[in-house]
Design a protein around this motif. Structure first.
Motif, PDB file in Angstrom:
ATOM      1  N   PHE A  92       0.833  -1.196   0.000  1.00 38.30           N
ATOM      2  CA  PHE A  92       0.000   0.000   0.000  1.00 38.30           C
ATOM      3  C   PHE A  92       0.873   1.252   0.000  1.00 38.30           C
ATOM      4  O   PHE A  92       1.840   1.354   0.753  1.00 38.30           O
ATOM      5  N   ALA A  95      -1.759   6.945   2.162  1.00 40.18           N
ATOM      6  CA  ALA A  95      -3.098   7.360   1.778  1.00 40.18           C
ATOM      7  C   ALA A  95      -3.064   8.731   1.120  1.00 40.18           C
ATOM      8  O   ALA A  95      -2.451   9.665   1.640  1.00 40.18           O
ATOM      9  N   ASN A 118      -3.907   3.136   5.632  1.00 44.35           N
ATOM     10  CA  ASN A 118      -3.091   2.233   4.796  1.00 44.35           C
ATOM     11  C   ASN A 118      -1.940   1.626   5.599  1.00 44.35           C
ATOM     12  O   ASN A 118      -0.822   1.459   5.113  1.00 44.35           O
ATOM     13  N   VAL A 197      -8.683   2.753   4.982  1.00 48.88           N
ATOM     14  CA  VAL A 197      -8.108   2.195   3.768  1.00 48.88           C
ATOM     15  C   VAL A 197      -8.433   3.114   2.595  1.00 48.88           C
ATOM     16  O   VAL A 197      -9.592   3.434   2.339  1.00 48.88           O
ATOM     17  N   PRO A 199      -7.237   2.755  -1.094  1.00 47.99           N
ATOM     18  CA  PRO A 199      -6.455   2.083  -2.143  1.00 47.99           C
ATOM     19  C   PRO A 199      -6.348   2.937  -3.388  1.00 47.99           C
ATOM     20  O   PRO A 199      -7.236   3.726  -3.719  1.00 47.99           O
ATOM     21  N   GLU A 210      -3.049  -3.502  -4.330  1.00 52.30           N
ATOM     22  CA  GLU A 210      -2.331  -3.176  -3.099  1.00 52.30           C
ATOM     23  C   GLU A 210      -2.654  -4.177  -1.988  1.00 52.30           C
ATOM     24  O   GLU A 210      -3.779  -4.667  -1.879  1.00 52.30           O
ATOM     25  N   SER A 234     -13.291   1.495   4.510  1.00 54.86           N
ATOM     26  CA  SER A 234     -12.936   2.119   3.236  1.00 54.86           C
ATOM     27  C   SER A 234     -14.212   2.617   2.574  1.00 54.86           C
ATOM     28  O   SER A 234     -15.322   2.233   2.962  1.00 54.86           O
ATOM     29  N   ASN A 244      -6.301  -6.768   2.575  1.00 53.00           N
ATOM     30  CA  ASN A 244      -5.775  -6.545   3.917  1.00 53.00           C
ATOM     31  C   ASN A 244      -5.607  -7.887   4.613  1.00 53.00           C
ATOM     32  O   ASN A 244      -6.582  -8.631   4.801  1.00 53.00           O
TER      33      ASN A 244
END
Length: 472
Positions: A92, A95, A118, A197, A199, A210, A234, A244
């Motif tokens: 990742f 962010a 992240n 999160v 992505p 990621e 997310s 994850n």
């Protein structure tokens, strides 16, 4: 004595084996090859801690001996891993734009909040004013250096409970946290861990998605108390696949109590695996509540080891799924010592083409008399295409025990629907009320009031006639 010391001595006496391409490399899945390229080799080249390096190589050797699970493995029978294994991954990135974290803040946790984005700790959004003196919290790589004995004692106790993805979490270990509540300490404020999160779209020539390997280590000293809520969040508008891979190691010392809620609110494209490994000492108590309201695929594995007598473990789960979401719960409750108790209670509400599985095993050792263990799973199907699989299992070698299990799969009860409609409720509202009542039993088990309120509102928003239900 920590088992890390002799491993370090071994590593000091020989060089690290390089991960050079081999003839068999072409047979590796895109997942495995990208994992080696972007995680393992990079981390090994940057490793300054022999302890972390040792852990990586132990896990890598174990993974190479075992490999990825297949459907011949009962615990993975219904989960198709091919979409994951045929995808290349990269770590990742930081962010770019954060979800508004304040929308998920729990009012009871003011002064006891840790925010990650992240996988990276966000000090500016975190608040630790209410954590008592003596409580240790830090990123995991630092813990393996500064608090090596403490971190190693937890990891050592759970080292034999690995599955393939937990091993890979250790191989790619870079991010995580250590929380230690010392002897006789009580967290007066429930601790909130908010994992955001963000992505990015698939990148590079191999269209890599990621991946994060995040480890949480919870160490509770004798007579300590803690309530912890973890929320993984997310945006529902995320359109790219991401993964994850979580592991949380829990060691509860004598008479320690931990109540952990794991709330999964991830995008419909997300994959999330979590592996909880729980070690219980005498008279300790651990409760874990799982709530899943999102993700494409989520799998939660919980392995509980009773290491002494008079301990108790309670596992609760609620899945409310729509679209094509899948949630898998795998539990091993290992009653290795006598006079311990455990409970497992899982519920699912499945609509559209969703799928859930509960695979729970209670093991009672030969000398574990006085064991009292119960399993129950209930599944509510709202669609002809929804599927629920329930496999509660008992492996009992002792004689003086109380163990039972049960599983139900069905639709809304016609007699209950008829009763509500006969009182003037329209059919859609009657169905929504019954679904809400089915789920509310599990939400009420959560210890934080503002979390219960948030999940009530989130659940109602997924039900038909939600505004009418809210106003009743």
């Amino acid at each position: 004595m920590s088992v890390m010391a002799p491993v370090q001595n071994k590593l000091a006496s020989k060089s690290i084996k390089p991960l050079t391409p081999t003839a068999g490399e072409a047979a590796r899945t895109p997942f495995e090859q990208s994992f080696r390229n972007h995680f393992l080799e990079t981390l090994l080249s940057n490793d300054e801690s022999t302890g972390i390096c040792a852990l990586r190589h132990q896990a890598l050797s174990a993974f190479e001996a075992q490999g990825f699970p297949t459907r011949k493995n009962e615990a993975w029978k219904y989960l198709a891993l091919s979409p994951l294994l045929n995808q290349a991954f990269i770590p990742f990135a930081p962010a770019a734009t954060l979800i508004q974290p304040e929308a998920y803040f729990l009012s009871e946790s003011d002064g006891a909040r840790l925010v990650f984005a992240n996988g990276r700790y966000q000090a500016a959004l975190s608040d630790t004013r209410a954590l008592p003196e003596g409580v240790i919290f830090c990123d995991l790589p630092s813990a393996l250096s500064v608090h090596q004995d403490l971190a190693a004692s937890v990891l050592d106790k759970n080292s034999k409970n690995d599955d393939a993805f937990a091993m890979l979490n250790t191989v790619g270990l870079e991010q995580g946290l250590l929380l230690h509540v010392p002897e006789n300490s009580v967290l007066q404020v429930p601790l909130q861990i908010l994992y955001l999160v963000d992505p990015q779209p698939a990148q590079s020539q191999d269209n890599a998605a990621e991946l994060a390997n995040f480890r949480m280590v919870f160490s509770l000293g004798k007579n300590s108390r803690a309530v912890v809520t973890v929320q993984t969040v997310s945006s529902e508008t995320v359109s790219s696949l991401y993964f994850n891979n979580f592991v949380h190691d829990i060691v509860a010392a004598e008479s320690a109590h931990l109540n952990l809620s794991w709330i999964q609110l991830e995008a419909p494209t997300a994959w999330q695996f979590s592996n909880a490994r729980v070690h219980l000492e005498e008279a300790s108590q651990v409760t874990i509540n799982h709530v899943d309201l999102g993700a494409a695929v989520a799998r939660h594995s919980v392995v509980v080891k009773f290491a002494a007598e008079k301990a108790h473990c309670e596992l609760n789960g609620l899945n409310v799924l729509k679209g094509k979401s899948e949630v898998y719960q795998n539990v091993v409750m290992d009653h290795a010592m006598p006079n311990n108790t455990s409970e497992q209670f899982y519920k699912s509400i499945l609509d559209d083409q969703t799928r859930s599985e509960f695979n729970g095993t209670v093991k009672v050792a030969l000398n574990a008399n006085g064991t009292d263990s119960h399993q129950l799973t209930k599944n509510l199907l709202l669609s002809e295409d929804a599927r629920a699989f329930a496999r509660p299992q008992l492996q009992i070698l002792a004689d003086d025990v109380k163990c039972n299990h049960g599983a139900t799969v069905g639709q809304l009860e016609p007699s209950q629907l008829f009763y509500l409609k006969s009182r003037g409720l329209d059919p859609e509202l009657a169905e929504s009320l019954l679904m809400y009542g089915f789920a509310e039993e599990m939400i009420e088990k959560l210890p934080v009031a503002s979390l219960r309120k948030y999940l009530d509102e989130r659940l109602l928003s997924q039900l038909k006639q939600s505004q009418i239900v809210t106003n009743l």
